[in-house]
Design an enzyme around this catalytic site. Structure first.
Site, PDB file in Angstrom:
ATOM      1  N   TYR A   1      10.081 -12.954   5.343  1.00  0.00           N
ATOM      2  CA  TYR A   1       9.068 -12.470   5.044  1.00  0.00           C
ATOM      3  C   TYR A   1       8.963 -11.310   5.904  1.00  0.00           C
ATOM      4  CZ  TYR A   1       4.230 -10.652   3.857  1.00  0.00           C
ATOM      5  OH  TYR A   1       3.085 -10.125   3.625  1.00  0.00           O
TER       6      TYR A   1
ATOM      7  N   ASP B   1      13.087  -9.197  12.987  1.00  0.00           N
ATOM      8  CA  ASP B   1      11.649  -9.233  13.096  1.00  0.00           C
ATOM      9  C   ASP B   1      10.915 -10.386  13.592  1.00  0.00           C
ATOM     10  OD1 ASP B   1       9.148  -9.479  11.982  1.00  0.00           O
ATOM     11  OD2 ASP B   1       9.444  -9.308  10.124  1.00  0.00           O
TER      12      ASP B   1
ATOM     13  N   LYS C   1       0.963 -10.409  15.636  1.00  0.00           N
ATOM     14  CA  LYS C   1       0.372 -11.553  16.238  1.00  0.00           C
ATOM     15  C   LYS C   1       0.214 -11.751  17.629  1.00  0.00           C
ATOM     16  CE  LYS C   1       2.290 -13.611  11.888  1.00  0.00           C
ATOM     17  NZ  LYS C   1       1.230 -13.785  10.741  1.00  0.00           N
TER      18      LYS C   1
HETATM   19  N1  PMP Z   1       7.131 -10.235   9.519  1.00  0.00           N
HETATM   20  C1  PMP Z   1       6.758 -11.504   9.662  1.00  0.00           C
HETATM   21  C2  PMP Z   1       7.934 -12.332  10.340  1.00  0.00           C
HETATM   22  C3  PMP Z   1       5.759 -12.053   9.282  1.00  0.00           C
HETATM   23  O1  PMP Z   1       5.424 -13.514   9.282  1.00  0.00           O
HETATM   24  C4  PMP Z   1       4.576 -11.377   9.080  1.00  0.00           C
HETATM   25  C5  PMP Z   1       3.255 -12.005   8.614  1.00  0.00           C
HETATM   26  N2  PMP Z   1       3.059 -13.382   8.441  1.00  0.00           N
HETATM   27  C6  PMP Z   1       4.857  -9.751   9.062  1.00  0.00           C
HETATM   28  C7  PMP Z   1       6.032  -9.553   9.333  1.00  0.00           C
HETATM   29  C8  PMP Z   1       3.796  -9.090   8.366  1.00  0.00           C
HETATM   30  O2  PMP Z   1       2.541  -9.132   9.258  1.00  0.00           O
HETATM   31  P1  PMP Z   1       1.098  -8.597   8.778  1.00  0.00           P
HETATM   32  O3  PMP Z   1       0.732  -9.822   8.104  1.00  0.00           O
HETATM   33  O4  PMP Z   1       0.439  -8.484  10.224  1.00  0.00           O
HETATM   34  O5  PMP Z   1       1.221  -7.330   7.964  1.00  0.00           O
END
Ligand code: PMP
Length: 440
Positions: free
Chosen positions: A155, A250, A278
């Site tokens: 994701y 990512d 995060k």
């Molecule tokens: N990339 C990864 C690997 C994630 O786990 C997440 C959110 N869990 C995101 C992108 C998107 O981040 P956000 O919810 O802060 O938009």
């Protein structure tokens, strides 16, 4: 006073969370601002949280829960850590945002560049979604190519071109995985299976000259926890280099959690670009993306690639990130998290092997996942059967009844923080032992 007393009139014995949920559903779609919070996968009414402290959250009815969600990753220091709260409070008094450069963003950028060696320059945004969106734009600008490759089960936020599900076959044209995403918007996205060098080779043989970037969570943590073979990730590094495509890690979850240098450092694999979120915001809305100067130089105002944000790099969010990273360094945070993870593994392993059905623990550092796949923990995105999902839902509620708050979905990883010590881990193991017995 608020109008709350009138709203609960005649229904005052209902839990406050249920009352809030009723009100929320009238004015917020599904009653939540992010779908997984709604408990749809496990049933029941979501808890409305009134307060967090250390390893605990307290719901609107005043009940305490040992928390393994940690706001889905940011709270590596635990809830409301005094050092983070003090730093943020001080920053707040100086104003929340200026829309002009400020010192804390320079300090946090210097910290990221020093910690994560593939990153020479970094830009801050307000979410992980934005970080990934922007990284992909600059990758396309730099390479002059259009295609991006992602992996099924990873994701990367909810940008249109990343809401893509794998089609049939190995290397596939993606299909939109959400309504509202035109086919044309995902036409430049390809989806590959994890753990499969041959599929990646085959895609590059066919379309390598058009591929701007391969994006992957180096430790996939959004479809359970799916640690990849280092050789597979090295293969992607080699393949992208051979075809002049970029590799994007990512690290929104893994960055500053698996260690100072994230998954890249653990694996000793250097991506061209990395995205963060995060932990780097210490609980405030922050994302970041960075890489080699020659790539990042494409961004406006130096370059031709537009990217911007009203609240990007705001002093309060930057301060929360700085305070969190300071704490991790000062308190040997990553070493402590690793030993907590190891203790968790020691405590949970006998409990799970005595379970009346197969449950597997997957643990990397301070991330862990209870895999309900009867066949064992998978390395690729694999759906759970209805029976396996039902077991997880039963476990989730049994744990909640015992005051332990797990992520309300069988596909979500759990998070440890510095506030999870021996007492908390022992309580988790005990609650798990009891809960598993109740759902036998
Ligand atoms: N990339 C990864 C690997 C994630 O786990 C997440 C959110 N869990 C995101 C992108 C998107 O981040 P956000 O919810 O802060 O938009």
């Amino acid at each position: 006073m608020s109008r709350e007393p009138a709203m609960v009139e005649g229904r005052s014995n209902r839990p406050r969370s249920a009352e809030l949920y009723d009100r929320a559903r009238r004015v917020i779609p599904g009653g939540v601002n992010s779908p997984v919070r709604a408990f749809r996968a496990v049933g029941g009414t979501p808890l409305f949280i009134a307060r967090g402290a250390g390893a605990q959250v307290f719901d609107a009815d005043g009940r305490a829960y040992l928390d393994f969600v940690g706001s889905w990753g940011p709270l590596i220091a635990g809830h409301a850590h005094p050092a983070v709260v003090a730093a943020v409070t001080e920053a707040l008094a100086r104003g929340m945002t200026y829309g002009a450069p400020c010192a804390p963003e320079v300090e946090l950028a210097e910290r990221v560049v020093a910690a994560y060696s593939p990153v020479e320059q970094v830009r801050f945004v307000s979410s992980g979604t934005e970080a990934v969106m922007s990284a992909i734009r600059v990758a396309r600008a730099f390479t002059g190519r259009e295609l991006i490759v992602k992996f099924a089960g990873c994701y990367h936020g909810h940008a249109d071109h990343l809401l893509v599900a794998a089609g049939s076959g190995l290397a596939t044209f993606g299909r939109p995985s959400s309504a509202g995403v035109p086919e044309a918007f995902v036409g430049c996205t390809r989806v590959l299976p994890l753990d499969d060098e041959a599929a990646a080779e085959e895609l590059f043989a066919r379309e390598g000259g058009r591929i701007a970037a391969v994006i992957i969570e180096p430790l996939p943590a959004n479809h359970g926890l799916l640690p990849q073979r280092r050789a597979f990730l090295q293969g992607l590094r080699a393949l992208t280099l051979r075809h002049d495509a970029l590799l994007i890690f990512d690290e929104v979850i893994s960055g500053f959690r698996l260690g100072r240098g994230g998954a890249a450092e653990r694996l000793a694999i250097a991506p061209d670009l990395a995205t963060f979120g995060k932990v780097i915001g210490g609980g405030m809305p922050v994302g970041a993306f960075g890489g080699a100067r020659r790539i990042m130089a494409r961004l406006a105002p130096d370059g031709d690639t537009y990217q911007a944000g009203t609240l990007s790099g705001n002093p309060v969010a930057m301060t929360a990130g700085l305070a969190t990273l300071d704490l991790l360094v000062r308190e040997s945070g990553w070493e402590r998290l690793e030993s907590s993870g190891a203790e968790l593994e020691r405590l949970l392993t006998p409990v799970l092997s005595a379970a009346p059905f197969p449950v597997h623990l997957v643990r990397v550092g301070s991330l862990f996942w209870l895999s309900f796949h009867a066949a064992g923990a998978p390395r690729v995105a694999a759906p759970l059967t209805a029976a396996e999902s039902a077991r997880f839902a039963a476990l989730f509620h049994a744990m909640l009844d015992r005051g332990v708050y797990l992520p309300p979905s069988a596909y979500e990883a759990c998070f440890l923080s510095l506030a999870h010590g021996h007492a908390e881990l022992t309580r988790l193991a005990e609650a798990l032992r009891e809960s598993l017995a109740t759902i036998a």
